[in-house]
Write a protein that holds these residues in place. Structure first.
Motif, PDB file in Angstrom:
ATOM      1  N   PHE A 273     -23.029  16.187  11.114  1.00 34.49           N
ATOM      2  CA  PHE A 273     -22.349  14.892  11.086  1.00 34.49           C
ATOM      3  C   PHE A 273     -21.964  14.454  12.505  1.00 34.49           C
ATOM      4  CE2 PHE A 273     -21.439  16.817   6.909  1.00 34.49           C
ATOM      5  CZ  PHE A 273     -21.998  15.848   6.085  1.00 34.49           C
ATOM      6  N   ASN A 274     -21.560  13.189  12.621  1.00 32.51           N
ATOM      7  CA  ASN A 274     -21.113  12.614  13.910  1.00 32.51           C
ATOM      8  C   ASN A 274     -22.185  12.706  14.988  1.00 32.51           C
ATOM      9  OD1 ASN A 274     -18.758  12.563  12.393  1.00 32.51           O
ATOM     10  ND2 ASN A 274     -17.432  13.052  14.119  1.00 32.51           N
ATOM     11  N   ILE A 275     -23.417  12.553  14.585  1.00 34.75           N
ATOM     12  CA  ILE A 275     -24.528  12.605  15.535  1.00 34.75           C
ATOM     13  C   ILE A 275     -25.058  11.187  15.716  1.00 34.75           C
ATOM     14  CG2 ILE A 275     -26.870  13.466  15.934  1.00 34.75           C
ATOM     15  CD1 ILE A 275     -26.032  15.995  14.417  1.00 34.75           C
ATOM     16  N   GLN A 276     -25.137  10.756  16.940  1.00 37.81           N
ATOM     17  CA  GLN A 276     -25.557   9.391  17.231  1.00 37.81           C
ATOM     18  C   GLN A 276     -27.003   9.156  16.813  1.00 37.81           C
ATOM     19  OE1 GLN A 276     -24.834   8.459  21.336  1.00 37.81           O
ATOM     20  NE2 GLN A 276     -22.600   8.487  21.112  1.00 37.81           N
ATOM     21  N   GLY A 277     -27.256   7.928  16.332  1.00 36.12           N
ATOM     22  CA  GLY A 277     -28.614   7.537  15.981  1.00 36.12           C
ATOM     23  C   GLY A 277     -29.022   7.882  14.571  1.00 36.12           C
ATOM     24  N   LEU A 278     -28.089   8.406  13.767  1.00 31.24           N
ATOM     25  CA  LEU A 278     -28.413   8.779  12.389  1.00 31.24           C
ATOM     26  C   LEU A 278     -27.705   7.845  11.418  1.00 31.24           C
ATOM     27  CD1 LEU A 278     -30.259  11.211  11.767  1.00 31.24           C
ATOM     28  CD2 LEU A 278     -28.245  12.418  10.949  1.00 31.24           C
ATOM     29  N   ASP A 279     -28.423   7.382  10.401  1.00 29.10           N
ATOM     30  CA  ASP A 279     -27.858   6.504   9.385  1.00 29.10           C
ATOM     31  C   ASP A 279     -27.323   7.365   8.241  1.00 29.10           C
ATOM     32  OD1 ASP A 279     -27.176   4.618   7.529  1.00 29.10           O
ATOM     33  OD2 ASP A 279     -29.218   3.888   7.176  1.00 29.10           O
ATOM     34  N   TYR A 280     -26.025   7.548   8.195  1.00 37.34           N
ATOM     35  CA  TYR A 280     -25.435   8.425   7.189  1.00 37.34           C
ATOM     36  C   TYR A 280     -25.264   7.738   5.833  1.00 37.34           C
ATOM     37  CZ  TYR A 280     -24.613  11.901  10.781  1.00 37.34           C
ATOM     38  OH  TYR A 280     -24.791  12.836  11.771  1.00 37.34           O
TER      39      TYR A 280
ATOM     40  N   PRO B  53     -28.628  17.564   6.020  1.00 43.79           N
ATOM     41  CA  PRO B  53     -29.881  18.190   6.485  1.00 43.79           C
ATOM     42  C   PRO B  53     -30.516  17.480   7.675  1.00 43.79           C
ATOM     43  CG  PRO B  53     -30.166  17.135   4.339  1.00 43.79           C
ATOM     44  CD  PRO B  53     -28.711  17.186   4.597  1.00 43.79           C
ATOM     45  N   TYR B  54     -30.538  16.137   7.647  1.00 37.88           N
ATOM     46  CA  TYR B  54     -31.192  15.421   8.741  1.00 37.88           C
ATOM     47  C   TYR B  54     -30.333  15.410  10.002  1.00 37.88           C
ATOM     48  CZ  TYR B  54     -34.395  14.151   5.066  1.00 37.88           C
ATOM     49  OH  TYR B  54     -35.301  14.214   4.036  1.00 37.88           O
TER      50      TYR B  54
ATOM     51  N   ARG C 204     -29.790  17.753  15.414  1.00 35.58           N
ATOM     52  CA  ARG C 204     -29.035  18.598  16.341  1.00 35.58           C
ATOM     53  C   ARG C 204     -29.913  19.724  16.879  1.00 35.58           C
ATOM     54  NH1 ARG C 204     -26.601  18.684  20.284  1.00 35.58           N
ATOM     55  NH2 ARG C 204     -24.893  20.087  20.715  1.00 35.58           N
ATOM     56  N   VAL C 205     -30.729  20.318  16.029  1.00 36.41           N
ATOM     57  CA  VAL C 205     -31.678  21.343  16.499  1.00 36.41           C
ATOM     58  C   VAL C 205     -32.631  20.742  17.522  1.00 36.41           C
ATOM     59  CG1 VAL C 205     -33.647  22.768  15.794  1.00 36.41           C
ATOM     60  CG2 VAL C 205     -31.530  22.839  14.471  1.00 36.41           C
ATOM     61  N   GLU C 206     -33.132  19.551  17.234  1.00 38.49           N
ATOM     62  CA  GLU C 206     -34.067  18.895  18.156  1.00 38.49           C
ATOM     63  C   GLU C 206     -33.413  18.579  19.491  1.00 38.49           C
ATOM     64  OE1 GLU C 206     -36.838  16.730  14.719  1.00 38.49           O
ATOM     65  OE2 GLU C 206     -35.268  15.593  15.767  1.00 38.49           O
TER      66      GLU C 206
ATOM     67  N   GLU D 265     -17.803  18.009  18.064  1.00 41.46           N
ATOM     68  CA  GLU D 265     -18.620  19.217  18.138  1.00 41.46           C
ATOM     69  C   GLU D 265     -18.522  20.016  16.843  1.00 41.46           C
ATOM     70  OE1 GLU D 265     -17.703  21.470  21.620  1.00 41.46           O
ATOM     71  OE2 GLU D 265     -18.433  19.923  23.010  1.00 41.46           O
ATOM     72  N   PHE D 266     -17.334  20.044  16.247  1.00 43.52           N
ATOM     73  CA  PHE D 266     -17.173  20.735  14.966  1.00 43.52           C
ATOM     74  C   PHE D 266     -17.983  20.054  13.875  1.00 43.52           C
ATOM     75  CE2 PHE D 266     -15.044  21.174  10.858  1.00 43.52           C
ATOM     76  CZ  PHE D 266     -15.069  22.550  10.708  1.00 43.52           C
ATOM     77  N   MET D 267     -17.905  18.738  13.788  1.00 38.93           N
ATOM     78  CA  MET D 267     -18.639  18.003  12.758  1.00 38.93           C
ATOM     79  C   MET D 267     -20.145  18.138  12.963  1.00 38.93           C
ATOM     80  SD  MET D 267     -16.242  16.974  10.851  1.00 38.93           S
ATOM     81  CE  MET D 267     -17.225  15.986   9.726  1.00 38.93           C
ATOM     82  N   GLN D 268     -20.586  18.180  14.198  1.00 41.16           N
ATOM     83  CA  GLN D 268     -22.011  18.303  14.491  1.00 41.16           C
ATOM     84  C   GLN D 268     -22.580  19.645  14.039  1.00 41.16           C
ATOM     85  OE1 GLN D 268     -22.110  17.414  18.667  1.00 41.16           O
ATOM     86  NE2 GLN D 268     -21.746  15.227  18.337  1.00 41.16           N
ATOM     87  N   LEU D 269     -21.724  20.657  13.931  1.00 40.95           N
ATOM     88  CA  LEU D 269     -22.181  21.942  13.390  1.00 40.95           C
ATOM     89  C   LEU D 269     -22.732  21.785  11.982  1.00 40.95           C
ATOM     90  CD1 LEU D 269     -19.202  24.231  14.501  1.00 40.95           C
ATOM     91  CD2 LEU D 269     -21.503  24.199  15.503  1.00 40.95           C
ATOM     92  N   SER D 270     -22.228  20.796  11.261  1.00 45.01           N
ATOM     93  CA  SER D 270     -22.681  20.537   9.892  1.00 45.01           C
ATOM     94  C   SER D 270     -23.570  19.307   9.794  1.00 45.01           C
ATOM     95  CB  SER D 270     -21.468  20.371   8.964  1.00 45.01           C
ATOM     96  OG  SER D 270     -20.704  21.555   8.924  1.00 45.01           O
TER      97      SER D 270
END
Length: 406
Positions: A385-392, A25-26, A31-33, A378-383
């Motif tokens: 994931f793989n977005i910089q700056g996020l603590d998974y 979710p985050y 990604r929306v932001e 790009e595929f993972m970011q659709l869900s």
């Protein structure tokens, strides 16, 4: 997904082939932001103010919604088929979170952002949307974007359920694609579609439902003067022609083009309006990732286009389409009257270099010589994931999130 306690979890990516089974979710929120920030930095432009988007929760539909809301200060209605947090599966779909976080950001800036969750093919959904337009959305819309990509469609007149098939016609196609789950190249042999599969694909992905929406909206008198509608299509190069130009998808898109011609004459005469097909470029979407051969082609294409500073994500592509073409003065038409923002992808030099690169690919070198990592990211970011700056590794409180509604 790993559990710490019942309602606090660490959400990990989980793929099955080229389908993502989890979403963060985050990550979706960030990604929306990021897409909103891109539009704000690119700048405002003159465009529509009241918009209905069918298929609004991801990829091109979401990018269109973000572009027009934050680029034109437009109020939007989005229709999508998504799933929230449930007791059985716990996690919601990425589109569910995209709807929620888009709505939050839009409303913070004083914009209307209404989400309808359900079957866009049904008469019930058409009735609900029209009632909302009449009672709470100002009475009319300026633009309808048709961006639905569904595997099945229930015909509202007969209740027959049709299933689409991504297949060639009258030929067996042998090629290679990428399994994103294991990161390996694999050989595909795709048998030709049957007559029934061709007909079913046209029923799901052709222009019939688009025309039914226009019928219902026009009958309800909710189309503004100068109203426009566009359906997103894809033509593609010779490499993908077996599925698009000459395959079942191609047949469905030709049906949509014929529909657009009818709608254009009708709208022009009745509301001084316009219907037009937008031939979009190849991008990474949930749908494109499962199209035979496409992931390998896209990985090669992305490297070539990036080297020429031409690569576009959905938000970049749709911002250019709306600002420069549909509501601008840089329209590029083809002989069928379709708008062609995909011209960058189909440039002769781009295609020649992409074909040359594809000839060099082996199971051992494809990750190094293509933009596979870009495609995978790009595929993972659709869900989310793989977005910089996020603590998974951060725990996600599902109890707090499940009360959020789109």
């Amino acid at each position: 997904m790993t559990e710490d306690c019942l309602d606090r979890v660490v959400i990990k990516p989980r793929l099955k082939g080229n389908i993502s089974r989890t979403s963060h979710p985050y990550g979706c929120k960030k990604r929306v932001e990021e897409q909103i920030d891109y539009v704000k930095e690119a700048g405002k432009f003159k465009g529509p103010k009241k918009i209905l988007i069918l298929g609004a929760s991801s990829s091109y539909g979401l990018a269109s919604r973000i572009t027009l809301a934050f680029g034109c200060d437009a109020d939007t209605i989005g229709v999508s088929y998504e799933r929230g947090i449930t007791n059985e599966k716990r996690l919601a779909t990425a589109g569910w979170w995209n709807n929620i976080f888009f709505k939050q950001k839009a409303e913070q800036e004083g914009l209307v952002a209404k989400n309808f969750i359900g079957d866009a093919f049904s008469n019930e959904m058409k009735d609900q949307v029209i009632d909302y337009i009449k009672t709470e959305f100002g009475g009319q819309i300026d633009l309808l974007i048709y961006s639905l990509a569904a595997p099945k469609r229930k015909d509202p007149k007969t209740d027959i359920v049709y299933t689409s098939a991504l297949k060639p016609i009258d030929e067996v196609v042998i090629g290679h694609s990428i399994n994103l789950e294991n990161g390996k190249l694999f050989k595909q042999i795709i048998e030709p579609a049957t007559d029934e599969e061709i007909k079913s694909t046209i029923k799901v992905m052709g222009g019939e439902d688009w025309e039914l929406w226009i019928d219902a909206l026009e009958e309800a008198n909710v189309l503004s003067e100068g109203f426009k509608t566009t359906l997103y299509s894809y033509v593609g190069p010779d490499i993908t022609k077996a599925f698009y130009g000459n395959g079942t998808l191609g047949r469905a898109k030709r049906d949509a083009e014929q529909t657009s011609d009818r709608l254009n004459e009708r709208l022009k005469n009745r509301v001084f309006g316009e219907s037009i097909i937008c031939c979009s470029k190849a991008v990474t979407t949930k749908a494109s990732a499962v199209i035979p051969i496409f992931p390998l082609y896209a990985s090669a294409l992305y490297r070539v286009m990036a080297e020429k500073d031409l690569h576009e994500t959905p938000i970049m592509h749709k911002y250019r389409f709306f600002k420069d073409m549909l509501y601008g003065n840089k329209r590029e038409y083809d002989e069928q009257g379709r708008l062609r923002p995909d011209s960058w992808e189909l440039r002769e030099d781009v295609q020649e270099e992409t074909k040359a690169l594809l000839k060099q690919i082996t199971p051992l070198n494809f990750k190094e010589i293509t933009a596979f990592n870009r495609f995978k990211d790009e595929f993972m970011q659709l869900s989310g994931f793989n977005i910089q700056g996020l603590d998974y590794e951060q725990l996600v409180n599902l109890e707090e999130l499940k009360d959020l509604l789109p």
